[in-house]
Design a protein around this motif. Structure first.
Motif, PDB file in Angstrom:
ATOM      1  N   VAL A 104       0.753  -1.396  -0.263  1.00 52.59           N
ATOM      2  CA  VAL A 104      -0.020   0.156   0.466  1.00 52.59           C
ATOM      3  C   VAL A 104       0.941   1.136  -0.046  1.00 52.59           C
ATOM      4  O   VAL A 104       1.583   0.934   0.864  1.00 52.59           O
ATOM      5  CB  VAL A 104      -1.178  -0.248   1.365  1.00 52.59           C
ATOM      6  CG1 VAL A 104      -2.308  -0.968   1.394  1.00 52.59           C
ATOM      7  CG2 VAL A 104      -0.573  -0.430   2.728  1.00 52.59           C
ATOM      8  N   PHE A 105       0.745   2.265  -0.797  1.00 52.33           N
ATOM      9  CA  PHE A 105       1.045   3.754  -0.878  1.00 52.33           C
ATOM     10  C   PHE A 105       1.251   4.414   0.933  1.00 52.33           C
ATOM     11  O   PHE A 105       0.187   3.958   1.539  1.00 52.33           O
ATOM     12  CB  PHE A 105       0.460   4.719  -1.167  1.00 52.33           C
ATOM     13  CG  PHE A 105       0.811   5.732  -1.407  1.00 52.33           C
ATOM     14  CD1 PHE A 105       2.403   6.452  -2.187  1.00 52.33           C
ATOM     15  CD2 PHE A 105       0.303   6.341  -0.588  1.00 52.33           C
ATOM     16  CE1 PHE A 105       2.783   7.486  -1.961  1.00 52.33           C
ATOM     17  CE2 PHE A 105       0.832   8.184  -0.362  1.00 52.33           C
ATOM     18  CZ  PHE A 105       1.693   8.055  -1.021  1.00 52.33           C
ATOM     19  N   VAL A 106       2.895   4.438   0.378  1.00 50.56           N
ATOM     20  CA  VAL A 106       2.529   5.534   2.233  1.00 50.56           C
ATOM     21  C   VAL A 106       3.717   6.883   1.610  1.00 50.56           C
ATOM     22  O   VAL A 106       4.574   7.090   1.104  1.00 50.56           O
ATOM     23  CB  VAL A 106       3.973   4.534   2.263  1.00 50.56           C
ATOM     24  CG1 VAL A 106       4.209   5.415   4.781  1.00 50.56           C
ATOM     25  CG2 VAL A 106       3.360   3.026   2.640  1.00 50.56           C
ATOM     26  N   SER A 107       2.820   7.980   2.624  1.00 50.88           N
ATOM     27  CA  SER A 107       3.276   9.248   2.110  1.00 50.88           C
ATOM     28  C   SER A 107       5.245   9.431   2.741  1.00 50.88           C
ATOM     29  O   SER A 107       5.120   8.660   3.948  1.00 50.88           O
ATOM     30  CB  SER A 107       2.665   9.775   2.742  1.00 50.88           C
ATOM     31  OG  SER A 107       2.341  10.447   3.838  1.00 50.88           O
ATOM     32  N   LYS A 108       5.744   9.866   2.261  1.00 57.36           N
ATOM     33  CA  LYS A 108       6.961  10.298   3.357  1.00 57.36           C
ATOM     34  C   LYS A 108       6.414  10.550   4.446  1.00 57.36           C
ATOM     35  O   LYS A 108       7.512  10.735   5.302  1.00 57.36           O
ATOM     36  CB  LYS A 108       7.304  12.051   2.168  1.00 57.36           C
ATOM     37  CG  LYS A 108       8.075  11.155   1.360  1.00 57.36           C
ATOM     38  CD  LYS A 108       9.564  12.175   1.452  1.00 57.36           C
ATOM     39  CE  LYS A 108       8.964  13.800  -0.518  1.00 57.36           C
ATOM     40  NZ  LYS A 108      10.035  14.039  -0.492  1.00 57.36           N
TER      41      LYS A 108
END
Length: 171
Positions: A104-108
């Protein structure tokens, strides 16, 4: 006297019934919260194991572009992450572009230990390098930039920040 005792017993039984009903209603959410805490602990433990295993390979792994040879410890960046995560039972595809679509996408701003970091080191905007976030702004990766391949780099350096494309969580 007998009626009074019977009435007290009935009231006590009713109260007990209410208490048991309330605990039965709250038990599933309590179990869910406990399971979530255990899953987080398990993910954190896996992340630590992934990072420790990757670190144990410093000085042992050689970087070879397009190679996935665990028996000789010759890897490119993505076969290295594939090998390291497999040590914890996590299956990754070979290829940084393919890995950038897993999990899953993870933000910085929400990075956690064990997250995969993806970069463009050749064609701007195209994923072609991957590393493993270690926390505290550091990541470990297999690269041509060191004698043996596996190295720890500063994710916050301007070089990596301008080449960063995305992060994914697979744990």
């Amino acid at each position: 006297m007998k009626q009074n005792a019977l009435r007290k017993f009935a009231i006590g039984a009713a109260c007990l019934g209410i208490i048991l009903s309330a605990s039965a209603i709250s038990t599933p959410s309590a179990h869910a919260a406990t399971a979530q805490v255990q899953a987080s602990a398990s993910s954190a433990q896996k992340a630590d194991s992934v990072i420790n295993f990757a670190g144990s390979l410093i000085g042992k792994v050689k970087y070879k572009f397009g190679v996935n040879n665990p028996s000789k410890l010759y890897f490119d960046c993505s076969s290295f992450t594939k090998y390291v995560f497999a040590s914890q039972g996590v299956t990754l595809k070979w290829g940084s572009s393919a890995q950038s679509k897993q999990g899953v996408f993870v933000s910085k701003s929400n990075l956690k230990k064990g997250d995969l970091l993806f970069f463009s080191v050749k064609t701007p905007g195209k994923v072609n390098h991957v590393g493993i976030y270690m926390g505290d702004g550091k990541f470990i990766h297999n690269t041509t930039g060191s004698v043996y391949g596996v190295t720890i780099s500063n994710f916050n350096s301007s070089s990596y920040q301008k080449r960063f494309i995305t992060a994914r969580r697979v744990l």
